[in-house]
Design a protein around this motif. Structure first.
Motif, PDB file in Angstrom:
ATOM      1  N   THR A 258      34.389 101.106 -53.939  1.00 40.66           N
ATOM      2  CA  THR A 258      34.017 100.972 -52.528  1.00 40.66           C
ATOM      3  C   THR A 258      34.725 102.023 -51.687  1.00 40.66           C
ATOM      4  O   THR A 258      35.935 102.240 -51.821  1.00 40.66           O
ATOM      5  CB  THR A 258      34.365  99.567 -52.009  1.00 40.66           C
ATOM      6  OG1 THR A 258      33.684  98.597 -52.800  1.00 40.66           O
ATOM      7  CG2 THR A 258      33.977  99.411 -50.546  1.00 40.66           C
ATOM      8  N   ILE A 259      33.946 102.695 -50.843  1.00 34.71           N
ATOM      9  CA  ILE A 259      34.482 103.711 -49.931  1.00 34.71           C
ATOM     10  C   ILE A 259      34.529 103.112 -48.533  1.00 34.71           C
ATOM     11  O   ILE A 259      33.528 102.568 -48.040  1.00 34.71           O
ATOM     12  CB  ILE A 259      33.611 104.974 -49.936  1.00 34.71           C
ATOM     13  CG1 ILE A 259      33.577 105.581 -51.337  1.00 34.71           C
ATOM     14  CG2 ILE A 259      34.125 105.986 -48.925  1.00 34.71           C
ATOM     15  CD1 ILE A 259      32.668 106.779 -51.447  1.00 34.71           C
ATOM     16  N   ARG A 260      35.665 103.228 -47.879  1.00 31.61           N
ATOM     17  CA  ARG A 260      35.834 102.738 -46.514  1.00 31.61           C
ATOM     18  C   ARG A 260      36.090 103.933 -45.595  1.00 31.61           C
ATOM     19  O   ARG A 260      36.949 104.763 -45.877  1.00 31.61           O
ATOM     20  CB  ARG A 260      36.980 101.734 -46.428  1.00 31.61           C
ATOM     21  CG  ARG A 260      36.694 100.435 -47.171  1.00 31.61           C
ATOM     22  CD  ARG A 260      37.894  99.496 -47.177  1.00 31.61           C
ATOM     23  NE  ARG A 260      37.549  98.225 -47.794  1.00 31.61           N
ATOM     24  CZ  ARG A 260      37.569  97.988 -49.094  1.00 31.61           C
ATOM     25  NH1 ARG A 260      37.902  98.970 -49.931  1.00 31.61           N
ATOM     26  NH2 ARG A 260      37.234  96.800 -49.567  1.00 31.61           N
ATOM     27  N   PHE A 261      35.326 103.994 -44.511  1.00 30.44           N
ATOM     28  CA  PHE A 261      35.452 105.118 -43.585  1.00 30.44           C
ATOM     29  C   PHE A 261      35.182 104.625 -42.171  1.00 30.44           C
ATOM     30  O   PHE A 261      34.649 103.534 -41.959  1.00 30.44           O
ATOM     31  CB  PHE A 261      34.483 106.254 -43.944  1.00 30.44           C
ATOM     32  CG  PHE A 261      33.030 105.883 -43.841  1.00 30.44           C
ATOM     33  CD1 PHE A 261      32.300 106.147 -42.688  1.00 30.44           C
ATOM     34  CD2 PHE A 261      32.378 105.251 -44.897  1.00 30.44           C
ATOM     35  CE1 PHE A 261      30.962 105.810 -42.594  1.00 30.44           C
ATOM     36  CE2 PHE A 261      31.047 104.902 -44.815  1.00 30.44           C
ATOM     37  CZ  PHE A 261      30.332 105.182 -43.665  1.00 30.44           C
ATOM     38  N   ARG A 262      35.527 105.461 -41.210  1.00 29.60           N
ATOM     39  CA  ARG A 262      35.337 105.138 -39.789  1.00 29.60           C
ATOM     40  C   ARG A 262      34.752 106.345 -39.077  1.00 29.60           C
ATOM     41  O   ARG A 262      35.246 107.474 -39.217  1.00 29.60           O
ATOM     42  CB  ARG A 262      36.668 104.758 -39.138  1.00 29.60           C
ATOM     43  CG  ARG A 262      36.559 104.306 -37.679  1.00 29.60           C
ATOM     44  CD  ARG A 262      37.937 103.896 -37.148  1.00 29.60           C
ATOM     45  NE  ARG A 262      37.869 103.341 -35.814  1.00 29.60           N
ATOM     46  CZ  ARG A 262      37.941 104.055 -34.690  1.00 29.60           C
ATOM     47  NH1 ARG A 262      38.069 105.375 -34.769  1.00 29.60           N
ATOM     48  NH2 ARG A 262      37.884 103.464 -33.509  1.00 29.60           N
ATOM     49  N   THR A 263      33.667 106.123 -38.351  1.00 28.49           N
ATOM     50  CA  THR A 263      33.047 107.214 -37.597  1.00 28.49           C
ATOM     51  C   THR A 263      33.933 107.601 -36.416  1.00 28.49           C
ATOM     52  O   THR A 263      34.715 106.801 -35.912  1.00 28.49           O
ATOM     53  CB  THR A 263      31.664 106.788 -37.078  1.00 28.49           C
ATOM     54  OG1 THR A 263      31.789 105.568 -36.334  1.00 28.49           O
ATOM     55  CG2 THR A 263      30.700 106.561 -38.235  1.00 28.49           C
ATOM     56  N   LYS A 264      33.795 108.843 -36.001  1.00 27.02           N
ATOM     57  CA  LYS A 264      34.601 109.342 -34.889  1.00 27.02           C
ATOM     58  C   LYS A 264      34.089 108.765 -33.580  1.00 27.02           C
ATOM     59  O   LYS A 264      32.931 108.381 -33.446  1.00 27.02           O
ATOM     60  CB  LYS A 264      34.555 110.879 -34.853  1.00 27.02           C
ATOM     61  CG  LYS A 264      35.169 111.531 -36.087  1.00 27.02           C
ATOM     62  CD  LYS A 264      35.130 113.041 -35.981  1.00 27.02           C
ATOM     63  CE  LYS A 264      35.764 113.682 -37.213  1.00 27.02           C
ATOM     64  NZ  LYS A 264      35.729 115.151 -37.146  1.00 27.02           N
ATOM     65  N   ASP A 265      34.970 108.740 -32.599  1.00 27.24           N
ATOM     66  CA  ASP A 265      34.590 108.198 -31.294  1.00 27.24           C
ATOM     67  C   ASP A 265      34.962 109.180 -30.196  1.00 27.24           C
ATOM     68  O   ASP A 265      35.865 110.005 -30.336  1.00 27.24           O
ATOM     69  CB  ASP A 265      35.257 106.842 -31.042  1.00 27.24           C
ATOM     70  CG  ASP A 265      36.767 106.904 -31.180  1.00 27.24           C
ATOM     71  OD1 ASP A 265      37.281 108.006 -31.438  1.00 27.24           O
ATOM     72  OD2 ASP A 265      37.431 105.870 -31.025  1.00 27.24           O
ATOM     73  N   SER A 266      34.218 109.084 -29.086  1.00 27.32           N
ATOM     74  CA  SER A 266      34.460 109.923 -27.922  1.00 27.32           C
ATOM     75  C   SER A 266      33.880 109.225 -26.698  1.00 27.32           C
ATOM     76  O   SER A 266      32.749 108.727 -26.743  1.00 27.32           O
ATOM     77  CB  SER A 266      33.822 111.307 -28.102  1.00 27.32           C
ATOM     78  OG  SER A 266      33.987 112.089 -26.942  1.00 27.32           O
ATOM     79  N   VAL A 267      34.646 109.173 -25.626  1.00 25.29           N
ATOM     80  CA  VAL A 267      34.172 108.526 -24.398  1.00 25.29           C
ATOM     81  C   VAL A 267      33.202 109.457 -23.675  1.00 25.29           C
ATOM     82  O   VAL A 267      33.198 110.671 -23.909  1.00 25.29           O
ATOM     83  CB  VAL A 267      35.357 108.169 -23.483  1.00 25.29           C
ATOM     84  CG1 VAL A 267      36.268 107.172 -24.158  1.00 25.29           C
ATOM     85  CG2 VAL A 267      36.140 109.421 -23.098  1.00 25.29           C
ATOM     86  N   PRO A 268      32.340 108.931 -22.791  1.00 24.48           N
ATOM     87  CA  PRO A 268      31.431 109.790 -22.034  1.00 24.48           C
ATOM     88  C   PRO A 268      32.181 110.822 -21.202  1.00 24.48           C
ATOM     89  O   PRO A 268      33.305 110.596 -20.761  1.00 24.48           O
ATOM     90  CB  PRO A 268      30.674 108.790 -21.149  1.00 24.48           C
ATOM     91  CG  PRO A 268      30.767 107.488 -21.872  1.00 24.48           C
ATOM     92  CD  PRO A 268      32.102 107.505 -22.553  1.00 24.48           C
ATOM     93  N   VAL A 269      31.527 111.965 -20.993  1.00 21.60           N
ATOM     94  CA  VAL A 269      32.116 113.072 -20.232  1.00 21.60           C
ATOM     95  C   VAL A 269      31.516 113.081 -18.835  1.00 21.60           C
ATOM     96  O   VAL A 269      30.304 113.245 -18.674  1.00 21.60           O
ATOM     97  CB  VAL A 269      31.853 114.423 -20.940  1.00 21.60           C
ATOM     98  CG1 VAL A 269      32.481 115.559 -20.149  1.00 21.60           C
ATOM     99  CG2 VAL A 269      32.388 114.382 -22.366  1.00 21.60           C
ATOM    100  N   PRO A 270      32.327 112.885 -17.786  1.00 23.80           N
ATOM    101  CA  PRO A 270      31.784 112.831 -16.421  1.00 23.80           C
ATOM    102  C   PRO A 270      31.393 114.216 -15.920  1.00 23.80           C
ATOM    103  O   PRO A 270      32.041 115.219 -16.252  1.00 23.80           O
ATOM    104  CB  PRO A 270      32.939 112.249 -15.613  1.00 23.80           C
ATOM    105  CG  PRO A 270      34.166 112.637 -16.361  1.00 23.80           C
ATOM    106  CD  PRO A 270      33.773 112.627 -17.819  1.00 23.80           C
ATOM    107  N   PRO A 271      30.338 114.310 -15.105  1.00 30.74           N
ATOM    108  CA  PRO A 271      29.930 115.596 -14.530  1.00 30.74           C
ATOM    109  C   PRO A 271      30.692 115.869 -13.246  1.00 30.74           C
ATOM    110  O   PRO A 271      31.302 114.969 -12.657  1.00 30.74           O
ATOM    111  CB  PRO A 271      28.438 115.369 -14.239  1.00 30.74           C
ATOM    112  CG  PRO A 271      28.366 113.908 -13.921  1.00 30.74           C
ATOM    113  CD  PRO A 271      29.395 113.227 -14.778  1.00 30.74           C
ATOM    114  N   PRO A 272      30.675 117.129 -12.759  1.00 35.49           N
ATOM    115  CA  PRO A 272      31.274 117.412 -11.446  1.00 35.49           C
ATOM    116  C   PRO A 272      30.461 116.771 -10.334  1.00 35.49           C
ATOM    117  O   PRO A 272      29.287 116.441 -10.491  1.00 35.49           O
ATOM    118  CB  PRO A 272      31.232 118.949 -11.371  1.00 35.49           C
ATOM    119  CG  PRO A 272      30.187 119.364 -12.353  1.00 35.49           C
ATOM    120  CD  PRO A 272      30.183 118.338 -13.435  1.00 35.49           C
ATOM    121  N   LYS A 273      31.096 116.613  -9.184  1.00 37.37           N
ATOM    122  CA  LYS A 273      30.482 115.881  -8.081  1.00 37.37           C
ATOM    123  C   LYS A 273      29.205 116.552  -7.589  1.00 37.37           C
ATOM    124  O   LYS A 273      28.217 115.881  -7.287  1.00 37.37           O
ATOM    125  CB  LYS A 273      31.483 115.742  -6.928  1.00 37.37           C
ATOM    126  CG  LYS A 273      30.950 114.936  -5.750  1.00 37.37           C
ATOM    127  CD  LYS A 273      32.007 114.721  -4.684  1.00 37.37           C
ATOM    128  CE  LYS A 273      32.318 115.999  -3.960  1.00 37.37           C
ATOM    129  NZ  LYS A 273      33.224 115.789  -2.801  1.00 37.37           N
TER     130      LYS A 273
END
Length: 633
Positions: free
Chosen positions: A323-338
């Motif tokens: 059995t292979i155990r792995f975790r996908t990468k994560d990244s929060v949303p990137v806000p745009p300039p005003k």
């Protein structure tokens, strides 16, 4: 008389003294009620008569069960023994015959009986290697290169501690080679709930006998091995498990490669790749037998997964790979300039949601709050604004106001909160009323919503003011329209309105004191008579004034007979015009402060056009007073 040292018992209720008289003697008896250890003492009986006194000492010892031992401690602990130590309490005025030691408590005992239990202590003996073996070891052929081993755990009374795992040893039966060991954790499969442990022995030789043993171990060491169980691999069987490894993991995908065991010569018809989230259901991907890699797409960002691979042929499916155990990468949303995210208007704000970058993890929804910068309470526009909405509008904002905007973006990779500041336009061009925003809070009534009331009231006031101005203007100049119409009508009249005034013009031309010519004015035949009370010299304008009062230097008019008028017209071809003018308004003030004469019509004579000098001198007066109404004389 009885004494306890120097204590007199006469007044103590627990001590009773009885005396009896004999023929030649007297007996005294001391009885102690409810005696206790405190009554153990030396008592003295004193006897007196006429010849003297005598006394006798009696030692009293009150016996009772001993006090419990105290300060019980364990001073030496092994896997099989415990050494305890304690201190004796009060013996009860009797020799302690023995101590009664139990697993949980300790008691002392003398001739009077046992004591109360001592204080309790909890002691755990040290672990030692298991003294028992696993039971019911079974070995089955799982293919041409694998065996399936099953066994039940060691009896609890023989574990001598907590079982950490099992060693499964195997070797070819025909050799004396040492066992090859597979270390199996204590919990290995779902069959553990039935009391069974299971494992597979792979990469074995075809059609070969193997001897298998099982050995339990704990923290203290290894227990004894079970008896050998012999089993044989098959000549042909389902394929063995391939060797799988993960080659790359992103936020939404994972790549894998695998290879077959070179010893496995069995045919493979397909591979089945199994995967799931940690707490999810198993999913399958069926692959061709020639495939040796796979990329899983559309995985959840920042999530833990488990995966394994099996190979199948016409005889069945082989044992699973590791059995292979792995975790996908994560990244929060990137806000745009005003400037890219916000479209600011006079009374509304538009959020361009598509300007947010997902950072590799899908954005699920937004939470939008706003408030005026001078306030502290946030207004919650919506808890769940879907990322699928390209735009989101916040209406009913105040023009020229500075606001703060708080946006929380949530995605599979986490959440981020961003604060913006903006100012609505000061010039109101339109009122945006968007149906996109649905306030959870109750809308304000119309009479309390200043944003709607102020524009409506201002518009109504401006319209009302315009109507009042138009009405006042129409009422102030109602005759000008009619007069101008009559002038145009009279302009079309024929030349017969002109009368011959040749002789009259010569007589009516006078000279002022400065030598300038001045016009003399005659009243219209319709002129009203002048009141005598207003006739005088006070406040009269000078004769040379361009607006000289009528009749200032001209005698009152006299009526000319009709015959004379006709003769004048017949004999004098020159023409003249008498214009009638409206009287000046009552109450006008002259330069000297004197009010004008009572209202009335003034008449002025205009010579014909061939008298250029008279016409020029009368232009200014005619433009101010004449309304262009002609009368025929």
């Amino acid at each position: 008389m009885w004494k306890k040292l120097t204590v007199n018992f006469t007044f103590q209720n627990r001590f009773v003294i009885r005396e009896t008289d004999g023929d030649k003697s007297k007996t005294s008896t001391l009885t102690i009620l409810k005696s206790s250890r405190d009554d153990s003492h030396l008592y003295t009986c004193i006897v007196t008569n006429s010849f003297g006194k005598d006394e006798m000492n009696i030692q009293l010892i009150v016996q009772e069960p001993p006090d419990p031992p105290w300060n019980l401690t364990a001073v030496n602990v092994t896997s099989r023994s415990i050494t305890v130590h304690w201190l004796n309490g009060f013996s009860g005025n009797s020799e302690i015959l023995r101590h009664l030691v139990q697993y949980k408590v300790d008691k002392a005992e003398n001739s009077q009986g046992p004591s109360d239990p001592s204080n309790e202590i909890e002691v755990t003996t040290l672990e030692e290697a298991p003294s028992g073996v696993s039971t019911q070891v079974n070995v089955y052929s799982a293919g041409s290169q694998s065996l399936k081993v099953m066994w039940k755990p060691v009896n609890k009374t023989l574990r001598n501690g907590q079982i950490k795992g099992y060693n499964v040893g195997f070797r070819k039966t025909s050799t004396d080679e040492p066992y090859q060991i597979r270390d199996i954790a204590a919990v290995t499969s779902a069959s553990e709930t039935d009391g069974w442990h299971t494992t597979y022995l792979t990469n074995l030789d075809r059609l070969t006998n193997y001897s298998v043993v099982v050995q339990a171990y704990n923290k203290a060491g290894f227990g004894p091995m079970t008896k050998e169980v012999i089993a044989s691999t098959l000549e042909t069987a389902p394929p063995t498990s391939p060797v799988v490894k993960a080659t790359g993991v992103t936020a939404t995908s994972a790549s894998f490669q695998w290879s077959r065991d070179p010893k496995d010569k069995s045919a493979i018809t397909e591979y089945i790749f199994h995967f799931k989230t940690t707490n999810g259901e198993w999913l399958k991907r069926h692959l061709h037998s020639n495939d040796n890699s796979l990329t899983l797409n559309d995985l959840r960002c920042g999530t833990r997964y488990e995966a394994y691979l099996t190979a199948s042929n016409s005889l069945g499916t082989g044992e699973p790979s590791q059995t292979i155990r792995f975790r996908t990468k994560d990244s929060v949303p990137v806000p745009p300039p005003k400037d890219l995210f916000l479209e600011v208007h006079g009374t509304s704000l538009v959020l361009l949601l598509t300007t947010w970058k997902d950072g590799g993890c899908p954005i699920r929804n937004f939470t939008v709050l706003y408030k005026p910068k001078t306030q502290h309470r946030w207004h919650n526009v919506s808890h769940q604004v879907s990322y699928g909405n390209k735009k989101f509008t916040i209406p009913f904002l105040k023009p020229g106001e500075t606001y703060e905007l708080l946006v929380t973006a949530r995605g599979d990779g986490g959440a981020i909160q961003v604060k913006y500041e903006f100012q609505t336009h000061r010039v109101i061009t339109t009122f945006v009323a968007s149906s996109t925003v649905k306030h959870k809070s109750r809308a304000l009534p119309f009479h309390k919503n200043l944003i709607l009331i102020v524009p409506v009231v201002v518009s109504a006031f401006v319209v009302t003011l315009i109507i009042i101005i138009v009405v006042v203007c129409l009422r102030k100049h109602p005759t000008e329209g009619r007069t101008s119409g009559s002038v145009r009508q009279r302009g079309k009249q024929s030349a017969d309105e002109n009368v011959v005034m040749g002789d009259l013009s010569e007589k009516l031309t006078g000279t002022t004191k400065t030598g300038r010519e001045r016009q003399s004015y005659y009243s219209s035949p319709t002129r009203r008579p002048i009141l005598t009370s207003h006739i005088g010299t006070r406040g009269r304008r000078p004769d040379n004034h361009e607006y000289a009062e009528p009749y200032a230097s001209v005698p009152p008019p006299r009526r000319v007979p009709d015959g004379v008028i006709r003769d004048c017209i017949k004999d004098r071809p020159n023409e003249g015009t008498i214009r009638s003018t409206f009287s000046r308004p009552e109450g006008d003030i002259w330069n000297d402060g004197r009010s004008t004469q009572p209202p009335g019509l003034w008449e002025r004579y205009e010579p014909s056009s061939n008298s250029s000098q008279s016409e020029n001198s009368n232009d200014r007066t005619s433009s101010q007073y004449s309304v262009g109404r002609r009368i025929q004389v």
